[in-house]
Design a protein around this motif. Structure first.
Motif: not given
Length: 184
Positions: A83-100
């Motif tokens: 299964a691997g390992f999930w380290h981060w899940v971010v969602y509902d990031i607005p379309a205007s965003a260009t990064g984190l």
């Protein structure tokens, strides 16, 4: 005849411009092509003593029609039975965003308005850095940004990373991946 040559040159230039405008993900903190992940971004716990900050991530050229983004960070080499390992899940990031920005995954402060973090395989929401077993070969950590055709995902509050991944892939217009490596 000269018009045909000009037309051919214009078509070649347009094709190269389209190819140059591919959806891409970069980070000032991780070199492209499997660059090593610095201790600043490594998990703090399970025998690892990193800073556990999320790296800065920047994307550009999302596909037309993008209404939001999602970011998934996955260790495909984790010894979990496949299964691997999930380290981060971010969602509902607005379309205007260009990064984190760097460090935003700790408590979610500084995430773009409306963005949400899910519980990872560490059992808590937010970013958890690399921490492979000691002596294992360096693991590959895939940071993937997805351009989505929906403004928001209908995820229940306690959704798993796998459910999120399923809905993200079902709504994806495109994706861009940056892979970093870490071993100890």
């Amino acid at each position: 005849m000269a018009f045909k040559n000009v037309l051919a040159a214009a078509c070649a230039l347009a094709a190269s411009t389209v190819a140059a405008a591919a959806f891409e993900l970069k980070s000032p903190d991780i070199a492209p092509g499997g660059g090593a992940i610095a201790e600043t971004f490594v998990y703090k716990g399970f025998g690892c003593a990193g800073g556990d900050l999320s790296p800065a991530l920047v994307w550009k050229n999302p596909p037309d029609g993008t209404k939001s983004f999602a970011m998934l960070v996955h260790d495909q080499d984790a010894p979990t039975g496949g299964a691997g390992f999930w380290h981060w899940v971010v969602y509902d990031i607005p379309a205007s965003a260009t990064g984190l920005p760097q460090g935003v995954g700790k408590d979610g402060k500084g995430l773009p308005a409306g963005a949400k973090q899910l519980t990872t395989d560490f059992g808590v929401p937010g970013y958890g850095g690399p921490c492979p077993p000691k002596g294992d070969k360096p693991h590959r950590y895939n940071f993937t940004v997805y351009a989505l055709k929906t403004d928001r995902l209908e995820l229940p509050p306690k959704a798993t990373a796998s459910l999120a991944g399923f809905l993200i892939n079902a709504n994806a217009l495109g994706k861009a991946t940056l892979t970093g490596t870490y071993g100890r």
